[in-house]
Design a protein around this motif. Structure first.
Motif, mmCIF file in Angstrom:
data_model
loop_
_atom_site.group_PDB
_atom_site.id
_atom_site.type_symbol
_atom_site.label_atom_id
_atom_site.label_comp_id
_atom_site.label_asym_id
_atom_site.label_seq_id
_atom_site.Cartn_x
_atom_site.Cartn_y
_atom_site.Cartn_z
ATOM 1 N N ALA A 109 -20.304 -10.028 -22.838
ATOM 2 C CA ALA A 109 -19.265 -11.028 -23.096
ATOM 3 C C ALA A 109 -18.381 -10.610 -24.264
ATOM 4 N N TYR A 110 -18.990 -10.200 -25.366
ATOM 5 C CA TYR A 110 -18.221 -9.809 -26.543
ATOM 6 C C TYR A 110 -17.486 -8.490 -26.306
ATOM 7 N N ALA A 111 -18.151 -7.546 -25.638
ATOM 8 C CA ALA A 111 -17.547 -6.230 -25.397
ATOM 9 C C ALA A 111 -16.331 -6.328 -24.478
ATOM 10 N N GLU A 112 -16.300 -7.302 -23.585
ATOM 11 C CA GLU A 112 -15.143 -7.465 -22.695
ATOM 12 C C GLU A 112 -13.869 -7.723 -23.508
ATOM 13 N N THR A 113 -13.971 -8.533 -24.550
ATOM 14 C CA THR A 113 -12.774 -8.795 -25.367
ATOM 15 C C THR A 113 -12.370 -7.555 -26.144
ATOM 16 N N ILE A 114 -13.355 -6.821 -26.646
ATOM 17 C CA ILE A 114 -13.057 -5.596 -27.388
ATOM 18 C C ILE A 114 -12.413 -4.574 -26.460
ATOM 19 N N ARG A 115 -12.958 -4.448 -25.251
ATOM 20 C CA ARG A 115 -12.424 -3.473 -24.300
ATOM 21 C C ARG A 115 -11.003 -3.826 -23.886
ATOM 22 N N ARG A 116 -10.750 -5.107 -23.623
ATOM 23 C CA ARG A 116 -9.389 -5.515 -23.243
ATOM 24 C C ARG A 116 -8.396 -5.127 -24.335
ATOM 25 N N ASP A 117 -8.735 -5.444 -25.570
ATOM 26 C CA ASP A 117 -7.839 -5.112 -26.682
ATOM 27 C C ASP A 117 -7.728 -3.605 -26.882
ATOM 28 N N GLY A 118 -8.837 -2.889 -26.708
ATOM 29 C CA GLY A 118 -8.824 -1.438 -26.867
ATOM 30 C C GLY A 118 -7.963 -0.742 -25.826
ATOM 31 N N VAL A 119 -8.065 -1.195 -24.588
ATOM 32 C CA VAL A 119 -7.253 -0.590 -23.531
ATOM 33 C C VAL A 119 -5.780 -0.901 -23.774
ATOM 34 N N ARG A 120 -5.482 -2.115 -24.164
ATOM 35 C CA ARG A 120 -4.080 -2.471 -24.456
ATOM 36 C C ARG A 120 -3.530 -1.624 -25.599
ATOM 37 N N ASP A 121 -4.339 -1.448 -26.652
ATOM 38 C CA ASP A 121 -3.902 -0.614 -27.777
ATOM 39 C C ASP A 121 -3.646 0.820 -27.333
ATOM 40 N N ALA A 122 -4.565 1.353 -26.539
ATOM 41 C CA ALA A 122 -4.428 2.742 -26.083
ATOM 42 C C ALA A 122 -3.213 2.899 -25.176
ATOM 43 N N LEU A 123 -2.952 1.906 -24.335
ATOM 44 C CA LEU A 123 -1.809 1.996 -23.420
ATOM 45 C C LEU A 123 -0.472 1.920 -24.157
ATOM 46 N N ARG A 124 -0.454 1.264 -25.294
ATOM 47 C CA ARG A 124 0.786 1.190 -26.088
ATOM 48 C C ARG A 124 1.171 2.540 -26.673
ATOM 49 N N MET A 125 0.198 3.425 -26.799
ATOM 50 C CA MET A 125 0.434 4.710 -27.456
ATOM 51 C C MET A 125 0.863 5.816 -26.496
ATOM 52 N N VAL A 126 0.914 5.522 -25.190
ATOM 53 C CA VAL A 126 1.238 6.579 -24.226
ATOM 54 C C VAL A 126 2.444 6.185 -23.380
ATOM 55 N N ASN A 127 3.036 7.182 -22.760
ATOM 56 C CA ASN A 127 4.135 6.942 -21.823
ATOM 57 C C ASN A 127 3.588 6.330 -20.539
ATOM 58 N N ALA A 128 4.474 5.761 -19.754
ATOM 59 C CA ALA A 128 4.069 5.086 -18.517
ATOM 60 C C ALA A 128 3.372 6.039 -17.551
ATOM 61 N N ASP A 129 3.769 7.301 -17.539
ATOM 62 C CA ASP A 129 3.157 8.241 -16.598
ATOM 63 C C ASP A 129 1.733 8.633 -17.000
ATOM 64 N N LYS A 130 1.308 8.373 -18.209
ATOM 65 C CA LYS A 130 -0.036 8.708 -18.692
ATOM 66 C C LYS A 130 -0.982 7.509 -18.699
ATOM 67 N N GLU A 131 -0.485 6.327 -18.333
ATOM 68 C CA GLU A 131 -1.307 5.123 -18.412
ATOM 69 C C GLU A 131 -2.564 5.218 -17.555
ATOM 70 N N GLN A 132 -2.436 5.734 -16.337
ATOM 71 C CA GLN A 132 -3.606 5.815 -15.461
ATOM 72 C C GLN A 132 -4.653 6.769 -16.018
ATOM 73 N N ASP A 133 -4.212 7.830 -16.693
ATOM 74 C CA ASP A 133 -5.166 8.752 -17.318
ATOM 75 C C ASP A 133 -5.973 8.044 -18.404
ATOM 76 N N VAL A 134 -5.292 7.213 -19.182
ATOM 77 C CA VAL A 134 -5.969 6.457 -20.243
ATOM 78 C C VAL A 134 -6.980 5.493 -19.627
ATOM 79 N N ILE A 135 -6.578 4.784 -18.582
ATOM 80 C CA ILE A 135 -7.481 3.834 -17.930
ATOM 81 C C ILE A 135 -8.682 4.564 -17.338
ATOM 82 N N ASP A 136 -8.430 5.713 -16.706
ATOM 83 C CA ASP A 136 -9.529 6.491 -16.129
ATOM 84 C C ASP A 136 -10.506 6.956 -17.204
#
Length: 133
Positions: free
Chosen positions: A74-101
């Motif tokens: 339960a707690y890790a889900e909130t951390i992961r959501r925020d972490g993925v959002r933070d990581a996606l902000r740092m990359v271009n749109a074409d690299k987003e799927q690589d970050v998610i993977d």
């Protein structure tokens, strides 16, 4: 001992000190607030709602379910959501799927809890280092 009826109807006794007008103010102040048990229950309900919202957002992004205890997940889900959002902000749109993977490889709730202090691009670098992505 003064008995106070709190906002949601709970009654509780308090030892209040001071002149009569001060005691009256303390009673009025406490009566306007929820009792400690009701306040804690409301905070827990809010936390659970935020965790469920985060789990839904993570599922919509295509992230796999986390493993661990119910509380960890339960707690890790909130951390992961925020972490993925933070990581996606740092990359271009074409690299987003690589970050998610890359971040999808971190399926243990413990990993997210242990690394909750990371920010921005550090999420992806840590996942690559730990999981050899």
């Amino acid at each position: 001992m003064e008995e106070v009826r709190h906002r949601y109807g709970c009654e509780r006794k308090y030892r209040l000190y001071g002149p009569a007008h001060s005691v009256r103010r303390q009673i009025e102040h406490r009566a306007a607030m929820p009792c400690p048990k009701c306040r804690k229950a409301a905070e827990e309900a809010l936390f659970v709602a935020r965790c469920e919202e985060a789990a839904l957002a993570n599922a919509e992004m295509g992230l796999p379910e986390l493993t661990g205890t119910a509380a960890q997940v339960a707690y890790a889900e909130t951390i992961r959501r925020d972490g993925v959002r933070d990581a996606l902000r740092m990359v271009n749109a074409d690299k987003e799927q690589d970050v998610i993977d890359t971040l999808s490889k971190a399926t243990a709730a413990k990993w997210w809890l242990d690394n909750r202090e990371l920010r921005f691009g550090a999420w992806t670098a840590k996942a690559k280092a730990d999981f050899g992505a």
